[in-house]
Every structure is written in structure tokens, then in C-alpha cells.
Enzyme design. Structure first.
Site, short mmCIF file in Angstrom:
data_model
loop_
_atom_site.label_atom_id
_atom_site.label_comp_id
_atom_site.label_asym_id
_atom_site.label_seq_id
_atom_site.Cartn_x
_atom_site.Cartn_y
_atom_site.Cartn_z
CG ASP A 25 -12.75 8.21 -2.03
OD1 ASP A 25 -12.78 8.19 -0.78
OD2 ASP A 25 -11.76 7.86 -2.68
CG HIS A 51 -8.08 1.12 -3.59
ND1 HIS A 51 -7.59 -0.07 -3.08
CD2 HIS A 51 -8.57 1.81 -2.50
CE1 HIS A 51 -7.78 -0.10 -1.78
NE2 HIS A 51 -8.35 1.02 -1.39
CB CYS A 62 -13.82 3.32 -0.80
SG CYS A 62 -13.22 4.98 -1.10
NE ARG A 66 -3.53 2.19 2.79
CZ ARG A 66 -4.75 2.45 2.35
NH1 ARG A 66 -5.37 1.56 1.59
NH2 ARG A 66 -5.35 3.57 2.64
CD GLN A 117 -12.95 0.06 -1.40
OE1 GLN A 117 -12.21 0.17 -0.44
NE2 GLN A 117 -14.22 -0.32 -1.28
NE ARG A 141 -10.26 -3.40 0.50
CZ ARG A 141 -9.55 -2.38 0.95
NH1 ARG A 141 -10.16 -1.22 1.21
NH2 ARG A 141 -8.25 -2.47 1.11
#
Length: 316
Positions: free
Chosen positions: A236, A141, A276, A114, A144, A304
Site C-alpha cells: 500500500d 478497511h 489496494c 468513509r 477492501q 470492490r
């Protein structure tokens, strides 16, 4: 699961860096596996295909969901997660990413990273001889997005033909959602203020794939146009991690892009709301929408865990 996705696909040794790298049937296979692993876990069935295996988890960017879901996920699959912060390893400071990848491949069975720059993910994957999973980069991502499409399938019973309205910053999440929609046959309408559109290269790639697989990618300015007849409305934060200095300027730019009750009148009556997380209530989303009856944000967050378990089980 539909019959077309009952096939066993061999994804062993594959990296999971971006939605673009996987064919539609491979993405759908991973979604179906995630749903099956979720069923097993809820039923209390022990399933440990990764017994004795270790996942190295490199965190240059901190996280709640990514850290907890990967660590719990590898443990539930019978393996072990090793948390490595940027202070724990020499990568990019005293040692090249390539050398780090080579060394870690001798110790580990998989690596999750990450990070900020997507080039770090690419470089790590080039140097590694074990699967590398992108837990987030500035460009992409994919974990996600995989969890998001799993959630939409669970809630709506199908994917192809649905419309997603994505309202806000054309960021890494938007890129992965666009590519997923393109490959899985959904229509995604992205509404952003001027200067905050998705990366043009990502948009072109998504549109090329949409033309091939029956999806549709629309970029517009007006949130109402995007939300019109949407099955799913997604947003987001306006300023992601690392963009805190731009917070004020972004608040001005995104005025009028809040997902709220007035905007939701344009969506289908049975729309679902997704985010998210982390969310800033009263900023990119109103409290009423975030905590309302249409919100599925915590189901999405839970998935997730299941989606990432599917990726690890398939690749490691």
C-alpha cells in the site's frame, strides 16, 4: 463454491464495520455471494433485490473506488445511492453523530461511511437502526479485505494454507487483511519498519483468531523474510490520505521496503501482486511489478464492486 458454503445465511440488518465482527463462514458466504453476483453481471442477468431502496454514502474522505463502486453497486441492485460529502450534512459540526444516525435511519435503508476516526463508524452504527457499512476508517478497511480475499480465491482456487506477504505500513488495510487471514486459515507475514507496525490490539485479536481457525500472523522487519515462499505479495502507499505532511519522513523510514523485482525472487514463482490503489510507481512498488504479468491490481479493484454488492444485498 464448496459445498460447505452453499448454505443461506441471514445477515439482514447486520452492520459491516470490521472483519472481526463476522464469523469465518459468514465471510466465506459473502465472498461466494460476490463471485455469484459477478457472474450474474457478466452474463447480463438483471438481479435487483434492493429495488426501491436507498443507500446514504457519507464521505468525510474522498475516494475514487469507494464512491464509484458503491454508487454503481446499489444502482445495479435496483436501488439508489445518495452521495453526502462532509459539506452536505451537519454530522459532527452542528449535530451529534448519534442524532444524525437516528435521522438518516428514518430516510434511508442503509448507510455507508468513509471517514478518518473509527469511533465515528462505531457511533454511527450505535445510533442507526439501518445497516451501517464501513467504507474505510483509520483502523479498518473491511470492504477492501473482502474484495481482496474474493480475488485471491478466484486466482488461486483456495484460501486456506496460502501465504500473504504484506510489505509496508501497518495500517487499516493491514489490520483487515490480518483478521481475514486469521479467520480464513491463511498465513500472513507483515513486514514494516520500526514504529510503523500494525496496532498491537489488532495484532493480538488477529493472532487469537488465527489460533482458533488455523491461520497464522507473523510481524517482522525484513521484507525478504515476509516474501519468502509467498503466494500473494501485497503493498500500500507509504503515506495514506491525511498523512501527506509525513511524506518525506516516511520515504526515509520505508527505504528498503519497495516491492520490486529483486524482492519478488523470494516469493513463489506463481505469486500474484496486489495493491489496494492508488499506487505510486517507483515508490512503494516498482513499475515492473505494478504493471507486470503477476499483477492483479485491477481485478482486485473491480472486485470492490462485487464484494460491496454482496454486503449490501445481504445486509439491506
Amino acid at each position: 463454491m464448496g459445498n460447505e458454503t452453499q448454505m443461506e445465511l441471514d445477515l439482514r440488518g447486520r452492520d459491516f464495520l470490521a472483519m472481526a465482527d463476522y464469523a469465518p463462514e459468514e465471510i466465506r458466504y459473502l465472498i461466494d455471494q460476490a463471485i455469484e453476483l459477478k457472474r450474474k453481471q457478466k452474463a447480463g442477468e438483471v438481479y435487483q433485490p434492493l429495488k426501491g431502496k436507498t443507500l446514504g454514502m457519507i464521505f468525510e474522505k474522498s475516494s475514487t473506488r469507494t464512491r464509484v463502486s458503491f454508487e454503481v453497486g446499489i444502482y445495479q441492485l435496483g436501488g439508489q445511492g445518495l452521495f453526502l460529502s462532509k459539506n452536505d450534512i451537519q454530522m459532527g459540526r452542528g449535530e451529534t453523530i448519534w442524532d444524525t444516525a437516528q435521522v438518516m435511519s428514518r430516510y434511508l435503508d442503509g448507510i455507508m461511511i468513509r471517514t478518518f476516526a473509527h469511533r465515528n463508524v462505531i457511533e454511527l452504527a450505535r445510533g442507526a437502526t439501518v445497516p451501517v457499512i464501513n467504507g474505510l476508517s483509520d483502523q479498518s478497511h473491511p470492504c477492501q479485505a473482502l474484495a481482496d480475499y474474493q480475488t485471491i480465491l478466484e486466482k488461486k482456487g483456495k484460501l486456506a494454507g496460502l501465504k500473504i506477504a504484506y510489505i509496508g505500513d501497518g495500517n487499516n488495510v493491514a489490520h483487515s487483511l490480518m483478521m481475514g487471514a486469521a479467520k480464513l486459515g491463511l498465513h500472513i507475514a507483515v513486514a514494516t519498519p520500526e514504529g510503523y507496525e500494525p496496532n498491537p490490539v489488532e495484532t493480538k485479536m488477529a493472532r487469537d483468531n488465527a489460533a482458533k481457525y488455523g491461520g497464522q500472523v507473523t510481524i517482522c522487519r525484513d521484507p525478504r523474510e515476509a516474501a519468502e515462499d509467498a503466494d500473494v505479495v501485497y503493498t500500500d502507499v507509504w503515506a495514506s490520505m491525511g498523512q501527506e505532511a509525513e511524506q518525506r519522513e516516511r520515504e526515509v523510514a520505508f527505504k528498503g521496503y519497495q516491492v520490486n523485482e529483486a524482492l519478488m525472487k523470494h516469493a513463489k514463482p506463481d505469486y500474484v501482486f496486489m495493491h489496494c490503489l492508488p499506487a505510486h510507481r517507483g515508490e512503494e512498488v516498482s513499475e515492473g511489478v505494478m504493471d507486470g504479468e503477476h499483477s492483479i491490481v485491477f481485478d482486485q479493484a473491480e472486485n470492490r464492486l462485487h464484494a460491496q454488492k454482496a454486503i449490501m444485498a445481504a445486509t439491506m
